[in-house]
Write a protein that holds these residues in place. Structure first.
Motif, PDB file in Angstrom:
ATOM      1  N   LYS A 127       0.858  -1.169   0.000  1.00  0.00           N
ATOM      2  CA  LYS A 127       0.000   0.000   0.000  1.00  0.00           C
ATOM      3  C   LYS A 127       0.899   1.225   0.000  1.00  0.00           C
ATOM      4  CE  LYS A 127      -4.117  -1.785   0.090  1.00  0.00           C
ATOM      5  NZ  LYS A 127      -5.071  -1.579  -1.018  1.00  0.00           N
ATOM      6  N   THR A 128       0.548   2.237  -0.766  1.00  0.00           N
ATOM      7  CA  THR A 128       1.435   3.380  -0.945  1.00  0.00           C
ATOM      8  C   THR A 128       0.742   4.675  -0.569  1.00  0.00           C
ATOM      9  OG1 THR A 128       0.767   3.550  -3.270  1.00  0.00           O
ATOM     10  CG2 THR A 128       2.743   2.247  -2.782  1.00  0.00           C
ATOM     11  N   GLY A 129       1.466   5.550   0.116  1.00  0.00           N
ATOM     12  CA  GLY A 129       0.890   6.816   0.537  1.00  0.00           C
ATOM     13  C   GLY A 129       1.864   7.963   0.410  1.00  0.00           C
ATOM     14  N   HIS A 130       1.343   9.115  -0.003  1.00  0.00           N
ATOM     15  CA  HIS A 130       2.108  10.366  -0.051  1.00  0.00           C
ATOM     16  C   HIS A 130       1.472  11.346   0.927  1.00  0.00           C
ATOM     17  CE1 HIS A 130       1.667  14.578  -1.607  1.00  0.00           C
ATOM     18  NE2 HIS A 130       2.964  14.546  -1.375  1.00  0.00           N
ATOM     19  N   ILE A 131       2.279  11.912   1.802  1.00  0.00           N
ATOM     20  CA  ILE A 131       1.801  12.888   2.767  1.00  0.00           C
ATOM     21  C   ILE A 131       2.702  14.112   2.688  1.00  0.00           C
ATOM     22  CG2 ILE A 131       1.200  13.322   5.184  1.00  0.00           C
ATOM     23  CD1 ILE A 131      -0.220  10.862   4.167  1.00  0.00           C
ATOM     24  N   GLY A 132       2.101  15.302   2.508  1.00  0.00           N
ATOM     25  CA  GLY A 132       2.879  16.542   2.577  1.00  0.00           C
ATOM     26  C   GLY A 132       2.983  17.262   1.254  1.00  0.00           C
ATOM     27  N   LYS A 133       4.201  17.675   0.928  1.00  0.00           N
ATOM     28  CA  LYS A 133       4.461  18.473  -0.268  1.00  0.00           C
ATOM     29  C   LYS A 133       4.614  17.559  -1.495  1.00  0.00           C
ATOM     30  CE  LYS A 133       8.049  21.615  -2.076  1.00  0.00           C
ATOM     31  NZ  LYS A 133       9.055  22.623  -1.691  1.00  0.00           N
ATOM     32  N   TRP A 134       4.150  18.042  -2.650  1.00  0.00           N
ATOM     33  CA  TRP A 134       4.317  17.307  -3.906  1.00  0.00           C
ATOM     34  C   TRP A 134       5.296  18.046  -4.808  1.00  0.00           C
ATOM     35  CZ3 TRP A 134       4.389  12.751  -5.601  1.00  0.00           C
ATOM     36  CH2 TRP A 134       4.284  12.437  -6.957  1.00  0.00           C
ATOM     37  N   HIS A 135       4.881  19.147  -5.410  1.00  0.00           N
ATOM     38  CA  HIS A 135       5.734  20.022  -6.230  1.00  0.00           C
ATOM     39  C   HIS A 135       6.322  19.309  -7.447  1.00  0.00           C
ATOM     40  CE1 HIS A 135       8.738  23.659  -6.090  1.00  0.00           C
ATOM     41  NE2 HIS A 135       7.790  23.779  -7.017  1.00  0.00           N
ATOM     42  N   LEU A 136       5.532  18.385  -8.010  1.00  0.00           N
ATOM     43  CA  LEU A 136       5.984  17.674  -9.205  1.00  0.00           C
ATOM     44  C   LEU A 136       4.947  17.716 -10.308  1.00  0.00           C
ATOM     45  CD1 LEU A 136       7.798  14.607  -7.602  1.00  0.00           C
ATOM     46  CD2 LEU A 136       8.830  16.461  -8.930  1.00  0.00           C
ATOM     47  N   GLY A 137       4.121  18.766 -10.290  1.00  0.00           N
ATOM     48  CA  GLY A 137       3.170  18.941 -11.376  1.00  0.00           C
ATOM     49  C   GLY A 137       1.768  19.203 -10.879  1.00  0.00           C
ATOM     50  N   MET A 138       1.017  19.961 -11.691  1.00  0.00           N
ATOM     51  CA  MET A 138      -0.355  20.344 -11.354  1.00  0.00           C
ATOM     52  C   MET A 138      -1.386  19.597 -12.172  1.00  0.00           C
ATOM     53  SD  MET A 138      -0.122  22.572  -8.930  1.00  0.00           S
ATOM     54  CE  MET A 138      -1.814  23.147  -8.957  1.00  0.00           C
ATOM     55  N   SER A 139      -0.942  18.821 -13.151  1.00  0.00           N
ATOM     56  CA  SER A 139      -1.897  18.085 -13.974  1.00  0.00           C
ATOM     57  C   SER A 139      -2.272  16.776 -13.283  1.00  0.00           C
ATOM     58  CB  SER A 139      -1.303  17.784 -15.350  1.00  0.00           C
ATOM     59  OG  SER A 139      -0.212  16.878 -15.240  1.00  0.00           O
ATOM     60  N   GLU A 140      -3.403  16.225 -13.692  1.00  0.00           N
ATOM     61  CA  GLU A 140      -3.836  14.945 -13.126  1.00  0.00           C
ATOM     62  C   GLU A 140      -2.821  13.848 -13.418  1.00  0.00           C
ATOM     63  OE1 GLU A 140      -7.641  11.839 -13.408  1.00  0.00           O
ATOM     64  OE2 GLU A 140      -7.790  13.872 -14.231  1.00  0.00           O
ATOM     65  N   ALA A 141      -2.245  13.890 -14.628  1.00  0.00           N
ATOM     66  CA  ALA A 141      -1.306  12.849 -15.037  1.00  0.00           C
ATOM     67  C   ALA A 141      -0.002  12.884 -14.252  1.00  0.00           C
ATOM     68  CB  ALA A 141      -1.006  12.969 -16.530  1.00  0.00           C
ATOM     69  N   SER A 142       0.374  14.048 -13.731  1.00  0.00           N
ATOM     70  CA  SER A 142       1.619  14.139 -12.968  1.00  0.00           C
ATOM     71  C   SER A 142       1.371  14.245 -11.470  1.00  0.00           C
ATOM     72  CB  SER A 142       2.453  15.337 -13.450  1.00  0.00           C
ATOM     73  OG  SER A 142       1.710  16.538 -13.387  1.00  0.00           O
ATOM     74  N   GLY A 143       0.121  14.068 -11.048  1.00  0.00           N
ATOM     75  CA  GLY A 143      -0.214  14.133  -9.630  1.00  0.00           C
ATOM     76  C   GLY A 143       0.139  12.848  -8.901  1.00  0.00           C
ATOM     77  N   PRO A 144       0.107  12.871  -7.573  1.00  0.00           N
ATOM     78  CA  PRO A 144       0.521  11.708  -6.780  1.00  0.00           C
ATOM     79  C   PRO A 144      -0.255  10.435  -7.089  1.00  0.00           C
ATOM     80  CG  PRO A 144       0.294  13.653  -5.387  1.00  0.00           C
ATOM     81  CD  PRO A 144      -0.243  14.035  -6.730  1.00  0.00           C
ATOM     82  N   ASN A 145      -1.565  10.544  -7.261  1.00  0.00           N
ATOM     83  CA  ASN A 145      -2.363   9.327  -7.491  1.00  0.00           C
ATOM     84  C   ASN A 145      -2.092   8.698  -8.839  1.00  0.00           C
ATOM     85  OD1 ASN A 145      -4.536  11.242  -5.701  1.00  0.00           O
ATOM     86  ND2 ASN A 145      -4.123   9.179  -4.962  1.00  0.00           N
ATOM     87  N   ALA A 146      -1.634   9.500  -9.808  1.00  0.00           N
ATOM     88  CA  ALA A 146      -1.272   8.954 -11.122  1.00  0.00           C
ATOM     89  C   ALA A 146       0.159   8.426 -11.135  1.00  0.00           C
ATOM     90  CB  ALA A 146      -1.444  10.025 -12.200  1.00  0.00           C
ATOM     91  N   GLN A 147       0.911   8.709 -10.067  1.00  0.00           N
ATOM     92  CA  GLN A 147       2.313   8.282 -10.018  1.00  0.00           C
ATOM     93  C   GLN A 147       2.526   7.134  -9.038  1.00  0.00           C
ATOM     94  OE1 GLN A 147       4.623   9.273 -11.977  1.00  0.00           O
ATOM     95  NE2 GLN A 147       3.923  11.209 -12.859  1.00  0.00           N
ATOM     96  N   GLY A 148       1.446   6.407  -8.729  1.00  0.00           N
ATOM     97  CA  GLY A 148       1.591   5.180  -7.961  1.00  0.00           C
ATOM     98  C   GLY A 148       1.124   5.238  -6.520  1.00  0.00           C
ATOM     99  N   PHE A 149       0.628   6.376  -6.066  1.00  0.00           N
ATOM    100  CA  PHE A 149       0.215   6.471  -4.669  1.00  0.00           C
ATOM    101  C   PHE A 149      -1.271   6.152  -4.525  1.00  0.00           C
ATOM    102  CE2 PHE A 149       4.060   9.104  -4.706  1.00  0.00           C
ATOM    103  CZ  PHE A 149       4.727   8.582  -3.602  1.00  0.00           C
ATOM    104  N   ASP A 150      -1.563   5.170  -3.672  1.00  0.00           N
ATOM    105  CA  ASP A 150      -2.955   4.830  -3.377  1.00  0.00           C
ATOM    106  C   ASP A 150      -3.641   5.963  -2.629  1.00  0.00           C
ATOM    107  OD1 ASP A 150      -2.803   2.132  -4.386  1.00  0.00           O
ATOM    108  OD2 ASP A 150      -1.649   1.628  -2.589  1.00  0.00           O
ATOM    109  N   TYR A 151      -2.881   6.637  -1.783  1.00  0.00           N
ATOM    110  CA  TYR A 151      -3.439   7.718  -0.966  1.00  0.00           C
ATOM    111  C   TYR A 151      -2.502   8.913  -1.025  1.00  0.00           C
ATOM    112  CZ  TYR A 151      -4.964  10.495   3.005  1.00  0.00           C
ATOM    113  OH  TYR A 151      -5.401  11.540   3.786  1.00  0.00           O
ATOM    114  N   SER A 152      -3.084  10.113  -1.088  1.00  0.00           N
ATOM    115  CA  SER A 152      -2.285  11.332  -1.098  1.00  0.00           C
ATOM    116  C   SER A 152      -3.001  12.431  -0.331  1.00  0.00           C
ATOM    117  CB  SER A 152      -2.027  11.796  -2.541  1.00  0.00           C
ATOM    118  OG  SER A 152      -1.403  13.069  -2.550  1.00  0.00           O
ATOM    119  N   PHE A 153      -2.238  13.149   0.479  1.00  0.00           N
ATOM    120  CA  PHE A 153      -2.756  14.321   1.182  1.00  0.00           C
ATOM    121  C   PHE A 153      -1.647  15.362   1.252  1.00  0.00           C
ATOM    122  CE2 PHE A 153      -3.122  16.947   4.987  1.00  0.00           C
ATOM    123  CZ  PHE A 153      -4.411  17.447   4.852  1.00  0.00           C
ATOM    124  N   GLY A 154      -1.941  16.573   0.778  1.00  0.00           N
ATOM    125  CA  GLY A 154      -0.944  17.627   0.882  1.00  0.00           C
ATOM    126  C   GLY A 154      -1.139  18.716  -0.134  1.00  0.00           C
TER     127      GLY A 154
END
Length: 615
Positions: A127-154
């Motif tokens: 299970k994969t999670g991102h918490i906090g800062k992203w800063h790797l893109g504003m598009s849906e395709a470059s967002g945390p959930n499109a980059q392998g994270f089941d859960y993201s908050f930040g």
């Protein structure tokens, strides 16, 4: 009684089974992994790294539970490319993120095709999670959930106010807080606590199965907003160091919450924890010029001197990796992907990684690092390192520890085995080493001949003995007008001292040739470097006068439109004329604001000029 006894016995057996199952599930599965990435933290800003004025008991405890590195690096000196390198195991150039990404809604960042740590762990049953800062893109395709994270908050952009959760660079109405791609509102609630609580919840919810969590803490990046508890603790420490230190202790306290959570769930022995900063401390105006400390190292954020890229780094896996180790071996954050994959026995590792597996070195601290060289490239700066030798092209010292002369320091050589301060340039003493390292840099797929500094061009022209005065205000950092008529073309680096820059406004000068002279053409050297918010001027306007008071009609030249050009270059704009004149008024007009799609969209754009060549 027999029936009652049998019932008790059955209950006891069930409890034993359940406890045994839980114990089995925590000790016989692959380890959990937590990567903690802080934001703009100085090279020595932990107690375990020698800081005497910053209190970090939890991180110091983490260091004692594992290995603390003294020669661990990140692949870029600013946020986004450093994070891209961490998550892909590739140099930023191969990860597709070489500078900070745009804050414009819908703008792309980390390419969707890149294979990330999150995708690696997810493909291996985590299970994969991102918490906090992203800063790797504003598009849906470059967002945390499109980059392998089941859960993201930040937050998706580079920095936020920690109470309103509004983007700190723009405003006043750019709210930036998301959960699984959906905007969420927690007005007035302290973001580090929101993030900490989400991290603890993620661990709790996934305690019975392996998990990977990327805990991207947004501190101590400005705005400095520590809790009152830590403000009071540092009340006698001069600002900005006091607020910065309070922010580090705010981080440390929340790391303590996480360690305690793992302990309470009996997961600590089955969890690998990696701790690292994304780049050195900031000396930007929003950080009040500093607050952090790079210790013996030169440089800070945005610099490829050691202080910008050599950072606090810890790995702990209790009872599985050696404890209380100080390791001075060489590694880079791109090495975490293959290393963690090996430690966790993961399959499906992405091909063409730049990272190297460091697991044997971690398991046996007496083993030498398999990494013997590395490359960096950010803006004009580049670095090649081989062994202890380090060569920097176009060095930039954001820590302001010393002066750089770009005529002699454009190539800066250090031997880190003898002196980590990088305060003395050894290039003249070791030309053979310089040549060897340049050849190695050029063998790298992203090294280019145009990156290698050339001797400064000397230009003799009619303006070489002229006087020049500005008729518009100059930027405080760029007031040495003599560089515009000194016969020297500027290096491919706006900080070389050979350039005059202006931000969001125009420049105008009057040049006195001291006698009426026949003029055939005027050329202006300029720079285009959108990664540093520098764009080609929009136009050059010329006026002529014999007395310096009455000027004739202007002759205006428009430069090619380069605002959408993402490449970096230096060029010369030339206007043909047929005049006899003593005085020349020259007006340089910039584009005003950074264009749409650029990270600085709407903010003042820079332009830089060097020699004004009069023929």
């Amino acid at each position: 009684m027999n029936s009652f006894s049998n019932t008790l016995k059955n209950i006891f057996n069930i409890l034993v089974f359940l406890l045994s199952f839980q114990f089995y599930s925590q000790t016989n599965t692959r380890p959990n992994v937590i990567v903690i990435y802080t934001d703009d933290q100085g090279s020595v800003d932990l107690g375990s790294y020698g800081s005497e004025d910053i209190y970090t008991p939890n991180l110091d405890r983490l260091a004692k539970m594992g290995t603390r590195f003294t020669q661990a690096y990140v692949a870029a000196p600013v946020c986004a490319p450093s994070r891209a390198a961490l998550l892909t195991g590739k140099y930023p150039q191969n990860a597709g993120v070489t500078g900070n990404t745009s804050a414009t809604p819908g703008s792309h960042g980390l390419p969707e095709a890149q294979y990330t740590l999150a995708e690696l762990f997810k493909d291996n049953g985590y299970k994969t999670g991102h918490i906090g800062k992203w800063h790797l893109g504003m598009s849906e395709a470059s967002g945390p959930n499109a980059q392998g994270f089941d859960y993201s908050f930040g937050h998706l952009r580079g920095c936020i106010d920690n109470y309103s959760h509004y983007f700190y660079w723009e405003g006043p109405n750019i709210h930036d807080l998301y959960e699984n791609g959906k905007e969420v509102f927690y007005d007035g609630q302290y973001f580090p606590d929101l993030a900490s609580n989400r991290a603890l919840d993620f661990v709790e919810k996934n305690k019975n199965e392996p998990f990977f969590m990327y805990y991207a803490i947004n501190m101590p990046h400005y705005p400095y907003q520590p809790t009152q508890k830590w403000r009071d603790y540092y009340k006698d420490v001069e600002k900005p160091r006091g607020d910065y230190g309070a922010f580090i202790s705010t981080i440390d306290e929340r790391i303590g919450f996480l360690i305690d959570k793992l302990k309470s769930l009996k997961l600590l022995e089955n969890t690998i924890i990696v701790y690292q900063s994304d780049n050195g401390y900031s000396t930007e105006i929003r950080a009040f010029g500093g607050g952090g400390d790079s210790g013996p190292y030169r440089g800070a954020k945005s610099s490829l001197f050691e202080g910008g890229i050599r950072l606090p780094t810890i790995i702990s896996w209790k009872d599985h990796l050696p404890e209380n180790i100080v390791n001075d071996q060489f590694l880079v954050n791109i090495d975490w992907m293959p290393t963690l994959a090996k430690l966790c026995n993961l399959k499906k590792l992405a091909p063409n990684l730049d990272g190297i597996d460091m697991s044997k070195m971690l398991q046996n601290p007496n083993t030498s690092s398999p990494r013997t060289n590395a490359f960096w490239k950010y803006g004009n700066q580049w670095v090649v390192r081989k062994g202890n030798w380090k060569l920097i092209g176009y060095p930039k010292d954001t820590s302001h520890k010393g002066e750089l002369n770009m005529e002699s320091d454009a190539l800066f050589l250090s031997n880190l085995g003898n002196d980590v301060s990088e305060m003395v340039n050894l290039a003249e003493k070791h030309p053979d080493v310089v040549k060897e390292l340049i050849d190695l840099y050029l063998s790298w797929e992203h090294g280019a001949k145009n990156d290698i500094p050339k001797k400064m061009q000397k230009v003799i022209h009619l303006g070489s003995e002229a006087n020049i005065n500005a008729t518009t205000p100059l930027h405080n950092k760029y007031k040495n007008l003599d560089v515009l008529l000194d016969g020297k073309r500027g290096y491919n680096d706006y900080a070389s001292g050979q350039w005059i820059g202006q931000e969001g406004k125009n420049l105008e000068f009057i040049i006195d040739l001291k006698a009426i002279k026949k003029l055939s053409r005027i050329s202006v050297g300029y720079m285009h470097e959108p990664g540093n918010w520098i764009f080609s001027p929009k136009s050059v306007e010329l006026h002529f006068s014999d007395d310096g008071k009455t000027f004739g009609q202007p002759q205006k030249g428009l430069l090619p439109s380069n605002s959408s050009n993402k490449n970096k270059f230096v060029d010369l704009f030339t206007m043909s004329i047929d005049k006899k004149s003593r005085f020349l008024k020259i007006k340089i007009q910039g584009i005003g604001s950074c264009p749409k799609g650029h990270p600085g969209d709407g903010f003042p754009a820079w332009f830089f000029i060097d020699e004004i060549i009069i023929e």
